[in-house]
Design a protein around this motif. Structure first.
Motif, mmCIF file in Angstrom:
data_model
loop_
_atom_site.group_PDB
_atom_site.id
_atom_site.type_symbol
_atom_site.label_atom_id
_atom_site.label_comp_id
_atom_site.label_asym_id
_atom_site.label_seq_id
_atom_site.Cartn_x
_atom_site.Cartn_y
_atom_site.Cartn_z
ATOM 1 N N ALA A 57 9.662 -2.799 38.590
ATOM 2 C CA ALA A 57 9.826 -4.068 39.300
ATOM 3 C C ALA A 57 10.287 -5.167 38.354
ATOM 4 O O ALA A 57 11.117 -6.010 38.725
ATOM 5 C CB ALA A 57 8.510 -4.460 39.971
ATOM 6 N N VAL A 58 9.782 -5.177 37.137
ATOM 7 C CA VAL A 58 10.230 -6.166 36.146
ATOM 8 C C VAL A 58 11.708 -5.972 35.825
ATOM 9 O O VAL A 58 12.468 -6.948 35.704
ATOM 10 C CB VAL A 58 9.368 -6.058 34.872
ATOM 11 N N ILE A 59 12.136 -4.712 35.692
ATOM 12 C CA ILE A 59 13.552 -4.445 35.415
ATOM 13 C C ILE A 59 14.425 -4.925 36.562
ATOM 14 O O ILE A 59 15.461 -5.587 36.357
ATOM 15 C CB ILE A 59 13.760 -2.940 35.161
ATOM 16 N N LEU A 60 14.015 -4.617 37.794
ATOM 17 C CA LEU A 60 14.802 -5.041 38.961
ATOM 18 C C LEU A 60 14.827 -6.559 39.091
ATOM 19 O O LEU A 60 15.882 -7.161 39.373
ATOM 20 C CB LEU A 60 14.229 -4.407 40.227
ATOM 21 N N ASP A 61 13.676 -7.188 38.869
ATOM 22 C CA ASP A 61 13.617 -8.642 38.959
ATOM 23 C C ASP A 61 14.463 -9.282 37.869
ATOM 24 O O ASP A 61 15.166 -10.278 38.113
ATOM 25 C CB ASP A 61 12.167 -9.099 38.847
ATOM 26 N N GLY A 62 14.413 -8.731 36.672
ATOM 27 C CA GLY A 62 15.244 -9.267 35.599
ATOM 28 C C GLY A 62 16.726 -9.111 35.891
ATOM 29 O O GLY A 62 17.527 -10.009 35.604
ATOM 30 N N GLY A 63 17.108 -7.970 36.476
ATOM 31 C CA GLY A 63 18.502 -7.787 36.844
ATOM 32 C C GLY A 63 18.951 -8.771 37.910
ATOM 33 O O GLY A 63 20.069 -9.299 37.849
ATOM 34 N N ALA A 64 18.076 -9.027 38.895
ATOM 35 C CA ALA A 64 18.416 -10.002 39.937
ATOM 36 C C ALA A 64 18.538 -11.407 39.359
ATOM 37 O O ALA A 64 19.429 -12.170 39.746
ATOM 38 C CB ALA A 64 17.358 -9.963 41.035
ATOM 39 N N ARG A 65 17.650 -11.765 38.416
ATOM 40 C CA ARG A 65 17.741 -13.078 37.778
ATOM 41 C C ARG A 65 19.030 -13.202 36.970
ATOM 42 O O ARG A 65 19.698 -14.244 36.995
ATOM 43 C CB ARG A 65 16.532 -13.298 36.863
ATOM 44 N N LEU A 66 19.369 -12.146 36.225
ATOM 45 C CA LEU A 66 20.586 -12.184 35.414
ATOM 46 C C LEU A 66 21.825 -12.257 36.298
ATOM 47 O O LEU A 66 22.775 -12.992 35.984
ATOM 48 C CB LEU A 66 20.641 -10.945 34.522
ATOM 49 N N LEU A 67 21.814 -11.532 37.389
ATOM 50 C CA LEU A 67 22.948 -11.566 38.300
ATOM 51 C C LEU A 67 23.088 -12.932 38.968
ATOM 52 O O LEU A 67 24.201 -13.360 39.310
ATOM 53 C CB LEU A 67 22.797 -10.469 39.354
ATOM 54 N N GLY A 68 21.965 -13.631 39.156
ATOM 55 C CA GLY A 68 22.008 -14.946 39.782
ATOM 56 C C GLY A 68 22.731 -15.983 38.948
ATOM 57 O O GLY A 68 23.150 -17.019 39.479
ATOM 58 N N ARG A 69 22.907 -15.738 37.647
ATOM 59 C CA ARG A 69 23.625 -16.688 36.801
ATOM 60 C C ARG A 69 25.120 -16.694 37.065
ATOM 61 O O ARG A 69 25.802 -17.682 36.768
ATOM 62 C CB ARG A 69 23.365 -16.365 35.324
ATOM 63 N N VAL A 70 25.631 -15.585 37.594
ATOM 64 C CA VAL A 70 27.071 -15.495 37.844
ATOM 65 C C VAL A 70 27.396 -15.320 39.323
ATOM 66 O O VAL A 70 28.555 -15.449 39.718
ATOM 67 C CB VAL A 70 27.680 -14.314 37.050
ATOM 68 N N LEU A 71 26.386 -15.018 40.136
ATOM 69 C CA LEU A 71 26.630 -14.764 41.553
ATOM 70 C C LEU A 71 25.629 -15.566 42.377
ATOM 71 O O LEU A 71 24.494 -15.129 42.583
ATOM 72 C CB LEU A 71 26.484 -13.266 41.846
#
Length: 363
Positions: A57-71
């Motif tokens: 869940a931490v990995i998925l949440d981190g990926g969603a946060r990182l993706l939110g910077r560009v999308l």
């Protein structure tokens, strides 16, 4: 005739002596600790599955946060993109390793066994170790695994555990604050503020740690493949056989610090010496070059000392968790130690700063 309960005298369950009350509380604490320890031992495998789901869940949440910077789209869609991308990558890796590299895995196994037999024969001939065989080594390795690993020892159990980790991890990643509020609700009101601070700190620490691990996996896998093919051809050694499978294993094992690097290095060097002495020495150089580049350039740049874990501490935790809980314990030892360290540091910081707790709710 009606009776007023307040008119009745104390019964046998009424404890009014403060000494008895204090000792009863102490006994309850000790009994609770004993039951908790017993529960951890009995429910070790399910607890590790839950911990693995939280790490996912931490990995998925981190990926969603990182993706939110560009999308700039809603978090639910970003999380869906990360989940689909992760499943696609895992599926491609499984297909590639199963279809394209299946023969190389068989060859790698034969090469490693042959090299180990040569090493054992040399050591026995020089009286360095007593006579032994590969069957003795495998038997001792499997005997050292803890009893708890029997829960997930079969292929069916591993698949079921993986599916549980995936499903629970997706649910937690979808609404992480929901579960934070649920845990905080069970705590006293005066401690909820500290809990949220600790929870945020642990999540931040694990995101940085796991992001560094994933980037390290990619870097080590790609660099290993380049060094074993292109660079080896340029210096006259020639592209080493099994370069693709060695790069894949190096990248995957990079998720497990210390142990993964040693295992991948042994496999690489064994393949190198099966070709020639020059190739074996070159594989030793590749191993140290890739590991040092990842350890001194990639990981420090990403982590920036956010997760400052002593190597001896991580190795000791891997030894304990791996012996007790098998491969899953070995895989999760690093995140567990990082979470514990972040929790203790944040609690100590709150105590030193004397952060005011939230006032108790008025009745």
């Amino acid at each position: 005739m009606t009776y007023n309960p307040e008119d009745q005298g104390p019964g046998p369950t009424d404890i009014r002596d403060p000494i008895v009350v204090r000792e009863a509380k102490k006994a309850a604490v000790w009994i609770g600790m004993a039951l908790l320890a017993a529960g951890v031992v009995v429910l070790a495998a399910p607890l590790l599955v839950i911990v693995g789901a939280m790490v996912l869940a931490v990995i998925l949440d981190g990926g969603a946060r990182l993706l939110g910077r560009v999308l700039p789209i809603p978090r639910g869609f970003r999380l869906l993109i990360v989940i689909l991308a992760g499943l696609a990558f895992v599926g491609w890796t499984a297909w590639y390793s199963g279809v394209m590299l299946a023969g190389q895995f068989v060859i790698l196994q034969d090469v490693v066994i042959a090299q180990l037999d040569r090493l054992a024969a040399w050591a026995t001939a020089h009286d360095a170790v007593p006579d032994f065989s590969m069957e003795d080594i495998s038997g001792r390795l499997f005997d050292s695994v803890g009893r708890v690993t029997s829960v997930l020892s079969s292929a069916l159990g591993a698949i079921a555990g993986g599916l549980l980790i995936l499903v629970i991890g997706i649910f937690i990643a979808a609404e992480p604050r929901l579960y934070d509020r649920g845990v905080a609700w069970m705590l006293p009101t005066t401690h909820r503020h500290t809990f949220y601070e600790v929870s945020d700190k642990v999540a931040y620490t694990l995101r940085r740690l796991l992001f560094g691990r994933i980037v390290g996996m990619l870097v080590e896998g790609i660099f290993t493949y380049i060094m074993l093919t292109l660079v080896a051809s340029m210096i006259g050694i020639g592209a080493l056989p099994l370069a693709a499978v060695l790069a894949l294993l190096t990248g995957l094992l990079a998720f497990i610090p210390n142990v993964g690097a040693v295992v991948s290095g042994i496999l690489m060097v064994a393949v190198g010496f099966s070709v020639s002495t020059e190739a074996g020495l070159y594989c030793i150089f590749v191993y140290f070059f890739v590991q040092n580049f990842d350890g001194y350039v990639v990981i420090p740049y990403i982590a920036r000392k956010t997760v400052d874990l002593a190597p001896a501490l991580v190795l000791a935790a891997q030894l304990i968790f791996g012996t007790l809980f098998g491969f899953l314990g070995l895989l999760l030892a690093d995140p567990i130690i990082a979470a514990i360290k972040a929790t203790l540091e944040e609690i100590s910081k709150v105590k030193e700063e004397g952060a005011p707790e939230a006032p108790p709710a008025s009745e």
